[in-house]
Design a protein around this motif. Structure first.
Motif, PDB file in Angstrom:
ATOM      1  N   PHE A 189      16.632  -7.362  -1.333  1.00  0.00           N
ATOM      2  CA  PHE A 189      15.940  -8.312  -0.464  1.00  0.00           C
ATOM      3  C   PHE A 189      16.060  -9.716  -1.038  1.00  0.00           C
ATOM      4  CE2 PHE A 189      13.200  -4.410   0.193  1.00  0.00           C
ATOM      5  CZ  PHE A 189      13.756  -4.094   1.434  1.00  0.00           C
ATOM      6  N   GLY A 213      12.833  -2.774   4.703  1.00  0.00           N
ATOM      7  CA  GLY A 213      12.830  -4.196   5.013  1.00  0.00           C
ATOM      8  C   GLY A 213      12.563  -4.484   6.479  1.00  0.00           C
ATOM      9  N   PHE A 219      12.500  -8.657   3.231  1.00  0.00           N
ATOM     10  CA  PHE A 219      11.315  -7.806   3.172  1.00  0.00           C
ATOM     11  C   PHE A 219      10.128  -8.467   3.861  1.00  0.00           C
ATOM     12  CE2 PHE A 219       7.395  -6.332   1.052  1.00  0.00           C
ATOM     13  CZ  PHE A 219       7.495  -4.977   1.337  1.00  0.00           C
TER      14      PHE A 219
END
Length: 359
Positions: A189, A213, A219
């Motif tokens: 992420f 995510g 995220f």
């Protein structure tokens, strides 16, 4: 007149004695970080209706000095054995200090301070109106100091333009340029840096398929966590048990990703919905609701004392849950005296709560 001149000369000598030239040997002053952190602190204060802090020239210089001192004597005592507040050359009514080291970015530094109860208390203290943020890199390590003070210390307000732009009027024109760091991300992420307080929690939760995510390598840690998301996270943390039968809520359908989680949550007493027939899965989950879901999932353990937060009355449904979460290190307050139960819980916060509970 002579006495006034002597007094001014003495004050100037004292000021110079505690303020070495900017960019002392072996250090790089990260003024861009300092003003970035100031903006982040003021954004946090704005959320609670607290007036913004002003960067004061003298406090900024004092904070830089203190940050340098941490490299040789970490703590609130200075290398000369005197207390930290003696770095300030004048008089004051009230001051506070936050310290730390090992930061990877301005965001990382702010998050570490803002998510520590005692440090956050200084940041959100309405009596403080000015500050100085000192960030220096020495030997590859970044040391940081936040100095807070009341209006008695506000002598000359300064802005980022004077320090970061490198213009002719800049008092740090000769300071070495701040170093640029490549942020290390977590679990793929790009919006979760390795230095964030929730980094370990996100990595742990992703590895166990508790969370995923929000798409395109993000995220969204600061995005509000919905009621549908939180019961799904808890259901997955319980092993994603297969549930049979129908869901009692008219706003939860068999095609929804949280359908199984809602059935599980109701049957295990984790939630009772927002009414007898509705769950409101897309409604943001509050901090009070989040810890209540965790507490019920844990079997509603008894607590021996109240949470101590003034905004958590004993007659509220979340009172015991907040006390349990606080006493077991699962959830901290937003200040030393408040929990902010009605504040929206973010995705980062709920994953951190689950991580602390499970580990």
């Amino acid at each position: 007149m002579r006495k006034r001149i002597l007094s001014l000369l003495l004050a100037a000598i004292l000021l110079l004695s505690v303020m070495p030239m900017a960019g002392a040997a072996g250090e790089t002053r990260l003024y861009d970080w300092s003003f970035d952190i100031l903006d982040r602190m003021n954004a946090l204060r704005a959320r609670y209706g607290i007036s913004p802090l002003t960067m004061d020239e003298t406090l900024l210089e004092c904070a830089m000095i203190r940050a340098n001192e941490l490299s040789s004597n970490y703590g609130h005592t200075r290398p000369n054995g005197r207390q930290w507040y003696t770095v300030y050359p004048g008089t004051y009514r009230s001051m506070g200090e936050n310290i730390g080291y090992g930061y990877t970015s301005a965001q990382n530094a702010h998050e570490m301070w803002a998510n520590s109860r005692d440090h956050r208390e200084n940041i959100l203290n309405p009596d403080y109106t000015c500050c100085g943020v000192g960030m220096v890199e020495i030997g590859g390590t970044v040391y940081g100091v936040e100095l807070f003070a009341d209006s008695s210390c506000l002598k000359k307000a300064v802005s980022a333009d004077q320090y970061v732009s490198g213009g002719a009027s800049s008092p740090v024109a000769s300071t070495p340029a701040p170093t640029t760091r490549q942020q290390t991300t977590v679990a793929g992420f790009r919006d979760v840096s390795s230095g964030s307080y929730y980094a370990d929690a996100v990595e742990w939760a992703v590895s166990r398929r508790i969370v995923s995510g929000t798409g395109s390598g993000t995220f969204s840690p600061n995005q509000s966590c919905t009621r549908g998301e939180i019961v799904t996270f808890l259901w997955r943390a319980a092993g994603s048990p297969r549930m049979y039968g129908s869901c009692p809520f008219t706003d939860v359908h068999s095609s929804d990703y949280f359908y199984q989680a809602c059935i599980w949550a109701v049957r295990n007493g984790v939630t009772y919905g927002t009414s007898r027939t509705t769950f409101s899965p897309y409604q943001s989950c509050t901090r009070g609701e989040a810890v209540t879901f965790l507490w019920r999932n844990a079997g509603q353990p008894r607590v021996t004392r109240s949470s101590g937060f003034w905004d958590v009355p004993s007659n509220q449904y979340y009172a015991t849950a907040v006390a349990w979460a606080h006493q077991n290190g699962i959830a901290e307050g937003t200040t030393f005296a408040t929990f902010s139960p009605n504040l929206t819980c973010t995705r980062a916060q709920i994953v951190e709560f689950i991580y602390r509970w499970k580990t």
